[in-house]
Write an enzyme that holds these catalytic residues in place. Structure first.
Site, mmCIF file in Angstrom:
data_model
loop_
_atom_site.group_PDB
_atom_site.id
_atom_site.type_symbol
_atom_site.label_atom_id
_atom_site.label_comp_id
_atom_site.label_asym_id
_atom_site.label_seq_id
_atom_site.Cartn_x
_atom_site.Cartn_y
_atom_site.Cartn_z
ATOM 1 C CD GLU A 164 -2.918 -1.036 2.477
ATOM 2 O OE1 GLU A 164 -2.866 -0.067 3.072
ATOM 3 O OE2 GLU A 164 -3.784 -1.989 2.586
ATOM 4 C CD GLU A 354 -3.321 -5.768 4.356
ATOM 5 O OE1 GLU A 354 -3.924 -4.860 4.724
ATOM 6 O OE2 GLU A 354 -2.074 -5.317 4.161
#
Ligand code: GCO
Length: 447
Positions: A164, A354
């Site tokens: 990310e 995730e």
């Protein structure tokens, strides 16, 4: 779950964690401080004033945690390597830190659990002055990638460069709610550029050492809906997606940044050098997508929002369909955002790296009945089953997270684990969701 499509037998089921969130052992084995250690030490930065010094004490308890993972039926484990553990201040290998990861990886392999390592999950070495605002940091990342490839590559079948990068760049340098806590829009875009450069240089460096690793990156793409049909709201939602998606995905496929993002960078855009985009665009063996929720945008109002081009409208906290952190439960978003990306970029095979929910249900008498998380996982896995059945090339799923852990600026106040952690005793208690997943993984059919 209701009757639904079946997952292929080859589909991979795992759980995910990150070094700073679970390891602790903050100054052991020659570990150096990261920008998150520094950030936690600044008053007011972390909601409960906590830090990562002990966290889940995974540094000492990893054999038990791996045994627990195996008991719960996870055959795949996504974790991150702490850059600060494996490298010295002058850039040499730290044998003690490398030994920790070698023992961890060996224990995983012995249990039949396949590791998927992330090289950078936000814990930048504090001694790299200027951090992601300096181009130099991207080259230091490449050195680090080469070192891990050389020292641990034999035990690492799959590796992601960054987790990310949007969070490091924009939460860290525009909103300033994550380390290093800068609030400057052009700086956030410069950090994003250097992160993607680090990704490209890192892949080149890894491949110069070994060619038998599957390599990729993990992104958290945005699905942003406009608050209304008004053109200003629609334009705002588009800008939010450009920032979150195009800034990271375009360079991966050798495409320039959208003009709007270059404009927002002002004079700093000159620090993007000719040839950089081509460096970012290294071949990818996989892409990891993290998905939690969607967002809603409307036209900007404040100066900071005007610089961004949008303002987010948080969901009404009274709504019943929110997790404990206040995020909307919106399983359709997993499919919508994946399809949107596939329509725009030629993605390699996808892993959902995730997905999960904050559910702060306490553990009582050795049990934890986390019904919000259970329903969240069931609805998202039903959505995923449909996506896979419809032919989208998704190969696996990692639940976030194995353990309750240090949730960044929220400290220990938000629990994302399928296993409850009592931070006073370090007692682990598998929650209802973990038992459900255990059963599901052994026969992953939404029935
Ligand atoms: C992420 C983060 C996790 C967070 C999770 C919940 O990659 O988004 O890796 O560290 O804990 O997203 O906010």
């Amino acid at each position: 779950m209701t009757e639904g499509p079946r997952f292929p037998a080859s589909f991979e089921w795992g759980c995910a964690t990150a070094a700073f969130q679970i390891e602790g052992g903050a100054s052991e084995g020659g570990k150096l401080p990261s920008i998150w250690d520094d950030f936690c030490a600044q008053p007011g930065r972390i909601k409960d004033g906590s830090d990562g010094l002990v966290a889940c004490d995974h540094y000492h308890r990893f054999p038990d945690d791996i045994a627990l993972m195996a008991d719960l039926g996870f055959r795949h484990y996504r974790f991150s390597i702490a850059w600060t553990r494996v490298i010295t201040e002058d850039g040499r290998a730290n044998p003690q830190g490398l030994d920790f990861y070698r023992r961890l990886l060996t224990a995983l392999h012995e249990r039949g659990i396949t590791p998927n390592a992330t090289l950078f999950h936000w814990d930048l070495p504090a001694h790299l002055k200027g951090g992601w605002l300096r181009r130099e940091t991207a080259y230091r990342f490449a050195d680090y990638a080469a070192l891990v490839a050389d020292e641990l590559g034999d035990l690492l079948p799959r590796v992601a460069t960054l987790n990310e990068p949007w969070c490091s760049a924009f939460l860290g340098h525009d909103l300033g709610v994550f380390a290093p806590g800068v609030q400057d829009r052009p700086s956030a875009l410069l950090a994003a550029h250097h992160l993607m450069l680090a990704h490209g240089l890192g892949l080149q460096a890894w491949r110069s050492v070994r060619r038998d690793t599957q390599l990729g990156i993990v992104l958290n793409p945005e699905l942003c809906d406009a608050a209304s049909d008004a053109p200003a709201d629609v334009a705002a939602a588009r800008l939010a997606e450009l920032e979150r998606n195009d800034v990271f995905l375009n360079p991966l496929f050798n495409r320039e940044w959208p003009a709007e993002m270059l404009e927002q960078m002002g004079p700093l855009a000159g620090q993007r050098l000719p040839g950089d985009t081509a460096i970012c665009a290294q071949p990818l063996d996989f892409i990891g997508l993290n998905y939690y929720t969607r967002s809603i945008a409307q036209a900007p109002v404040s100066d900071a929002e005007l610089a961004r081009g949008y303002r987010f409208v948080p969901p009404d906290p009274q709504r019943p369909d929110l997790t404990d952190i206040g995020w909307e439960i919106y399983p359709q978003g997993l499919e919508r955002v994946t399809r949107k990306l596939l329509a725009q970029w030629p993605l390699p095979p996808i892993w959902i790296t995730e997905n999960g929910a904050a559910d702060n249900t306490p553990a009582v008498d050795g049990a934890c009945d986390d019904q919000i998380r259970l329903a969240y996982l069931q609805s998202h896995l039903a959505q995923l089953a449909q996506m896979v059945a419809s032919g989208i090339d998704i190969r696996g799923y990692y639940v976030w997270s194995l353990l309750d852990n240090f949730e960044w600026a929220q400290g220990y106040s938000q629990r994302f684990g399928v296993v409850h952690v009592d931070y006073a005793t370090q007692q682990r208690t598998p929650k209802a969701s973990a038992h459900w997943l255990q059963h599901f993984i052994s026969s992953p059919q939404p029935t």
